[in-house]
Design an enzyme around this catalytic site. Sequence first.
Site, mmCIF file in Angstrom:
data_model
loop_
_atom_site.group_PDB
_atom_site.id
_atom_site.type_symbol
_atom_site.label_atom_id
_atom_site.label_comp_id
_atom_site.label_asym_id
_atom_site.label_seq_id
_atom_site.Cartn_x
_atom_site.Cartn_y
_atom_site.Cartn_z
ATOM 1 N N GLY A 137 -19.868 6.734 20.305
ATOM 2 C CA GLY A 137 -18.947 7.629 19.614
ATOM 3 C C GLY A 137 -17.710 7.850 20.462
ATOM 4 N N ARG A 149 -13.370 11.318 18.554
ATOM 5 C CA ARG A 149 -12.807 12.654 18.354
ATOM 6 C C ARG A 149 -13.714 13.676 19.035
ATOM 7 N NH1 ARG A 149 -15.326 10.807 13.907
ATOM 8 N NH2 ARG A 149 -13.396 9.845 13.183
ATOM 9 N N GLY A 184 -16.812 14.238 22.484
ATOM 10 C CA GLY A 184 -16.845 12.947 23.155
ATOM 11 C C GLY A 184 -15.481 12.525 23.659
ATOM 12 N N TYR A 239 -32.827 17.926 11.194
ATOM 13 C CA TYR A 239 -31.784 17.813 12.221
ATOM 14 C C TYR A 239 -32.302 18.258 13.581
ATOM 15 C CZ TYR A 239 -27.429 18.728 14.769
ATOM 16 O OH TYR A 239 -26.423 18.747 15.714
ATOM 17 N N LYS A 265 -32.298 16.114 17.124
ATOM 18 C CA LYS A 265 -31.635 16.543 18.357
ATOM 19 C C LYS A 265 -32.646 16.764 19.478
ATOM 20 C CE LYS A 265 -27.865 16.906 18.848
ATOM 21 N NZ LYS A 265 -26.803 15.904 19.131
#
Length: 301
Positions: free
Chosen positions: A39, A42, A45, A190, A194
Site C-alpha cells: 500500500g 495515501r 502509509g 474485520y 486485524k
Amino acid sequence: MTATSSSSNSSGTTADAASGATVPPAGGSLAGKTLLMSGGSRGIGLAIAVRAAQDGANVVLLAKTDTPDPRLAGTIHTAAAAIEAAGGQVLAVVGDVRDDDTIASAVAQTVERFGGIDIVVNNASVISLDGTLTVSPKRYDLMQDVNVRGTFMLSKAALPHLLEALNPHILSLCPPLNMSQKWLGANPAYTLAKYGMTLTAMGFAAEFAEQGVASNTLWPRTTIATAAVANLLGGEVMIRRSRHATIMADAAHAILTTDSRELTGQNILDEELLRSRGETDFSHYAVDPAAELMIDLYVDP
C-alpha cells in the site's frame, strides 16, 4: 549479523564491506535504508514513507492504485512523487499483495535496485464494518487475503534479505489484542482480520528473535484523518476529532531507528511510544485542536 569491516558511503551511513548492508548512523536516521511497503498510496502509509524519505531512505511501494479513484485521493504515482520530493529514492510497483508472483517480483526488483531490504511495513489493509449477518463472503475473504495473508507472504518473501540486514524491522499496522466484548462484538469479521495481522507479527517476533529481526505492531491512540475515517467512520465531523497521520509516521520512525534486538514483539500505540521518548505536547498533531479527540478502535480509553 555482525559487521566485519566498514567504510563510509555518500549518504553518511556506514557500509559493511562484506555484506553491503548499512549501519544506522548516529541520531536515528534511516538514510540509505531500504523500506518495502504494501500500500502507501495515501494516508498513514504515505506519511510513514515520506518521513523515511526525509532521511534519504529508499522506499518501495507495492500498491494497486494506478489510476485516480473519486472516493480516494492519491495513486501510487502521486505517492512516489511525494516521496521523491521529500528526498528519498522510490520504486513504484503496481500490483496486488494477494498475488504471490507480484510479491516475488516486488522483492526481486527491490533487491536489484537497492541491493537489499532493511524494513518491511505491512500497511495494506481492507476494512469492512459490517456485522456477521451482513458481511459478504467476498468481503470476508478479501480482508483475510489482504490483511492476514498479505502480511504473512510479503514478510516471508522479504525475510531472507532482512536476515542479511544489520538492523532489520518488520512493522505491521494493526491493533493490540483486546478481548473485551466491546470490541469483539463490534464487527467480528474485520476484527478477526486485524487481529490476524497482529498474531502474525507476534509470530515473526518469536520465530526470528535470535536472528535479530524485529517484528512489532503500531496502532493509533486516536482516529487518524484518512479517507477511511472520512468515508466509514463519520465524515468531516470525525476528521476534526482526529490527528494527522504524521503522528504515526513519527512513531514508526522511532521504532524503525531503534536497535532491532532492543524492541521486538511489542504492540505499540503511537502516543505511548512518543511519550516514552520524551514527547509531551501533541497539539500539533490535531486536525482541530479545539475538538475532543476520538479514541480509536480496539484501544480502551
